[in-house]
Design a protein around this motif. Structure first.
Motif, mmCIF file in Angstrom:
data_model
loop_
_atom_site.group_PDB
_atom_site.id
_atom_site.type_symbol
_atom_site.label_atom_id
_atom_site.label_comp_id
_atom_site.label_asym_id
_atom_site.label_seq_id
_atom_site.Cartn_x
_atom_site.Cartn_y
_atom_site.Cartn_z
ATOM 1 N N UNK A 190 0.860 -1.218 0.048
ATOM 2 C CA UNK A 190 0.229 -0.133 0.077
ATOM 3 C C UNK A 190 0.917 1.218 -0.204
ATOM 4 N N UNK A 191 2.062 1.124 0.414
ATOM 5 C CA UNK A 191 3.061 2.097 0.156
ATOM 6 C C UNK A 191 3.818 2.467 -1.022
ATOM 7 N N UNK A 192 3.377 3.690 -1.494
ATOM 8 C CA UNK A 192 3.824 4.197 -2.739
ATOM 9 C C UNK A 192 5.219 4.959 -2.703
ATOM 10 N N UNK A 193 6.228 4.196 -3.409
ATOM 11 C CA UNK A 193 7.611 4.943 -3.703
ATOM 12 C C UNK A 193 7.587 6.333 -3.743
ATOM 13 N N UNK A 194 8.511 7.041 -3.181
ATOM 14 C CA UNK A 194 8.767 8.423 -3.556
ATOM 15 C C UNK A 194 7.232 9.157 -3.262
ATOM 16 N N UNK A 195 6.685 8.657 -2.265
ATOM 17 C CA UNK A 195 5.219 9.411 -1.995
ATOM 18 C C UNK A 195 5.580 10.688 -1.612
ATOM 19 N N UNK A 207 7.106 13.350 -3.272
ATOM 20 C CA UNK A 207 8.154 13.955 -3.535
ATOM 21 C C UNK A 207 7.783 15.029 -4.523
ATOM 22 N N UNK A 208 6.745 15.020 -5.188
ATOM 23 C CA UNK A 208 6.419 16.171 -6.022
ATOM 24 C C UNK A 208 6.034 17.304 -5.098
ATOM 25 N N UNK A 209 5.247 17.178 -4.076
ATOM 26 C CA UNK A 209 5.169 18.313 -3.359
ATOM 27 C C UNK A 209 6.502 19.053 -2.766
ATOM 28 N N UNK A 210 7.481 17.993 -2.354
ATOM 29 C CA UNK A 210 8.785 18.549 -1.992
ATOM 30 C C UNK A 210 9.421 19.371 -3.095
ATOM 31 N N UNK A 211 9.377 18.812 -4.179
ATOM 32 C CA UNK A 211 10.057 19.641 -5.351
ATOM 33 C C UNK A 211 9.554 20.668 -5.524
ATOM 34 N N UNK A 212 8.212 20.897 -5.589
ATOM 35 C CA UNK A 212 7.311 22.237 -5.759
ATOM 36 C C UNK A 212 7.842 23.220 -4.684
ATOM 37 N N UNK A 213 7.855 22.728 -3.295
ATOM 38 C CA UNK A 213 8.237 23.422 -2.469
ATOM 39 C C UNK A 213 9.822 24.109 -2.584
ATOM 40 N N UNK A 214 10.734 23.100 -3.075
ATOM 41 C CA UNK A 214 12.096 23.509 -3.037
ATOM 42 C C UNK A 214 12.107 24.649 -4.378
ATOM 43 N N UNK A 215 11.442 24.518 -5.406
ATOM 44 C CA UNK A 215 11.457 25.468 -6.477
ATOM 45 C C UNK A 215 10.903 26.749 -5.972
ATOM 46 N N UNK A 216 9.882 26.868 -5.172
ATOM 47 C CA UNK A 216 9.286 27.807 -4.397
ATOM 48 C C UNK A 216 10.250 28.706 -3.900
#
Length: 85
Positions: free
Chosen positions: A44-49, A51-60
């Protein structure tokens, strides 16, 4: 590998060897799917769950730039051990 279906109370189940659980990374809860008369057991765990939000925050925050220098960083190993052949 073959496994036997065993009685567990009023239900039935499978004993999954620890080595297989470790290889699959299964812990706690899993997802069961029936497809074309086959049973699929999936984590039920998704790898890299997340990450998308973390990368968006890093870009901001401007934290998503590559770390590069004009000249490569050398180490003691580069200076003392490395040999071109």
């Amino acid at each position: 590998m073959k496994a036997s279906i065993i009685r567990i109370g009023n239900s039935q189940g499978l004993r999954i060897p620890k080595s297989i659980l470790d290889q699959c990374g299964f812990e706690g809860e899993v997802e069961l799917i029936v497809k074309d008369h086959d049973l699929i057991v999936r984590s039920t765990k998704t790898p890299r769950a997340g990450w998308d939000e973390a990368f968006k925050k890093m870009a901001e925050n401007g934290d998503d730039e590559l770390f590069e220098t004009d000249s490569p960083i050398s180490t003691r190993w580069d200076e003392e051990e490395w040999e071109w052949k």
